[in-house]
Design a protein around this motif. Sequence first.
Motif, mmCIF file in Angstrom:
data_model
loop_
_atom_site.group_PDB
_atom_site.id
_atom_site.type_symbol
_atom_site.label_atom_id
_atom_site.label_comp_id
_atom_site.label_asym_id
_atom_site.label_seq_id
_atom_site.Cartn_x
_atom_site.Cartn_y
_atom_site.Cartn_z
ATOM 1 N N ASP A 119 30.711 -49.242 53.830
ATOM 2 C CA ASP A 119 29.653 -49.388 54.845
ATOM 3 C C ASP A 119 29.209 -50.842 54.958
ATOM 4 O OD1 ASP A 119 29.751 -46.700 55.352
ATOM 5 O OD2 ASP A 119 27.889 -46.197 54.314
ATOM 6 N N GLU A 122 31.819 -52.917 56.878
ATOM 7 C CA GLU A 122 31.729 -52.682 58.325
ATOM 8 C C GLU A 122 30.507 -53.374 58.925
ATOM 9 O OE1 GLU A 122 31.934 -48.433 58.514
ATOM 10 O OE2 GLU A 122 34.134 -48.429 58.644
ATOM 11 N N HIS A 123 29.387 -53.348 58.189
ATOM 12 C CA HIS A 123 28.174 -54.040 58.652
ATOM 13 C C HIS A 123 28.419 -55.547 58.760
ATOM 14 C CE1 HIS A 123 24.014 -55.480 58.767
ATOM 15 N NE2 HIS A 123 24.366 -56.298 57.782
ATOM 16 N N LEU A 125 31.273 -57.224 59.073
ATOM 17 C CA LEU A 125 32.211 -57.560 60.135
ATOM 18 C C LEU A 125 31.536 -57.518 61.501
ATOM 19 C CD1 LEU A 125 35.395 -55.621 58.914
ATOM 20 C CD2 LEU A 125 34.895 -58.062 58.670
ATOM 21 N N GLU A 126 30.707 -56.515 61.708
ATOM 22 C CA GLU A 126 30.014 -56.416 62.999
ATOM 23 C C GLU A 126 28.994 -57.534 63.162
ATOM 24 O OE1 GLU A 126 27.307 -53.258 65.604
ATOM 25 O OE2 GLU A 126 28.002 -52.703 63.599
ATOM 26 N N ARG A 127 28.197 -57.771 62.135
ATOM 27 C CA ARG A 127 27.124 -58.771 62.229
ATOM 28 C C ARG A 127 27.671 -60.173 62.455
ATOM 29 N NH1 ARG A 127 21.622 -59.137 60.711
ATOM 30 N NH2 ARG A 127 20.977 -61.269 60.169
ATOM 31 N N TYR A 128 28.792 -60.500 61.793
ATOM 32 C CA TYR A 128 29.315 -61.863 61.869
ATOM 33 C C TYR A 128 30.527 -61.977 62.798
ATOM 34 C CZ TYR A 128 26.007 -62.525 58.147
ATOM 35 O OH TYR A 128 24.832 -62.560 57.419
ATOM 36 N N GLY A 129 30.785 -60.934 63.565
ATOM 37 C CA GLY A 129 31.779 -60.997 64.620
ATOM 38 C C GLY A 129 33.194 -61.219 64.143
ATOM 39 N N GLN A 130 33.583 -60.549 63.044
ATOM 40 C CA GLN A 130 34.940 -60.696 62.528
ATOM 41 C C GLN A 130 35.611 -59.339 62.412
ATOM 42 O OE1 GLN A 130 35.512 -63.512 59.355
ATOM 43 N NE2 GLN A 130 33.741 -64.742 59.940
ATOM 44 N N GLN A 131 36.932 -59.363 62.276
ATOM 45 C CA GLN A 131 37.713 -58.131 62.227
ATOM 46 C C GLN A 131 38.049 -57.687 60.807
ATOM 47 O OE1 GLN A 131 38.444 -56.350 65.090
ATOM 48 N NE2 GLN A 131 37.080 -57.901 65.970
ATOM 49 N N ARG A 132 38.186 -58.651 59.911
ATOM 50 C CA ARG A 132 38.548 -58.356 58.521
ATOM 51 C C ARG A 132 37.896 -59.379 57.611
ATOM 52 N NH1 ARG A 132 45.060 -57.237 58.721
ATOM 53 N NH2 ARG A 132 45.038 -58.665 60.489
ATOM 54 N N LEU A 155 40.717 -53.239 56.882
ATOM 55 C CA LEU A 155 39.495 -54.042 56.860
ATOM 56 C C LEU A 155 39.685 -55.379 56.152
ATOM 57 C CD1 LEU A 155 36.858 -51.286 55.919
ATOM 58 C CD2 LEU A 155 37.375 -52.193 58.197
#
Length: 347
Positions: A119, A122-123, A125-132, A155
Amino acid sequence: MSSDGGSGPQPGFDWRKAIADNQTLPAAGVEDHRTVRIGGIDQWVSVRGSHRDNPLLLFLHGGPGSPMMGESWSFQRPWEDFFTVVQWDQRGAGKTYRSNGRGHETDLTIDLMQADAEDLIEHLLERYGQQRLVLVGHSWGTVLGMRIALARPELLHAYVSIGQVVNMRRNEAVSYRRTLAIARERGDLEAIADLEAIAPYPDAAPLPMSSMLVERRWVEAYGGMIHALAQDDEVQRLRMSPLYDEFDIEATEHGALASVEALWTELMCIDFDEVRSLDCPFFVIAGAEDLATPAELAREMFDQIEAPHGEYIELPRVAHYAFLEAPGVVLVKLVQLVLPLASVDRV
């Protein structure tokens, strides 16, 4: 308690401020120190890097219950020029343990800890605009790291293992045998008596946690944790931390024992012997003098696993804490071997 632990500059010198001043990041950098709601509770993270476009690196600390956020000032700043580094006080550890109160750690399971980690990834990656991101596990953190690499390789740019747990009972058997051999070679009667008193280790059923604590006392005394030191002053580093106060230190001490106790039965069943492949790059950094997670087992694991990329690195005169004992070498390996993979992934 004095802020300098009884040594160093005269009383009144503000170690925390001095170190914080020395950790200053560029204006384009990232510096977040906050809680994230994970698994129904608030969990603490520290996110630091010189430029927000650098790849994310999540450090999974050992223990369980032994966070590295408070000590990260002592090795991490150079990493932050190449990666945005995330330190996370896991459930039952450090600032997260303090925030949620004693007793919360009694519900710990490895599955729950893995779910927390996924979790959090995933948080981030979303917050900092990355894929892995790059996942670095140390000791207990390699249990979570290996499980995530197996379950969610998409991930990860790479999984980097430092002090890999392979099979907990085999790890402990090799550790015990080597430690007892050192005691006998040195004629250390106290150590011999202590270690022989917990035999058969780790084959006793049930195996009490107290036996492991006895064994670890001599692992540390013989330089199997930090090779150059018979006794590592972890608390001294914590007292100098810009991110920790005395209440965080107290919580760390309580959380470490509570977390191991809560997970003890599961810990002794950890077994990655049958892992044969990973779908993400896999790097192992092992200390040749590591008595806690012996390098010979880490090498054996690495040799049997097929992965897209990988390398086994064994460091001489280094034990369990390679990133503390040989921080420059570890950083060079991360930059030479791992950073290019993250850069290619992001093109």
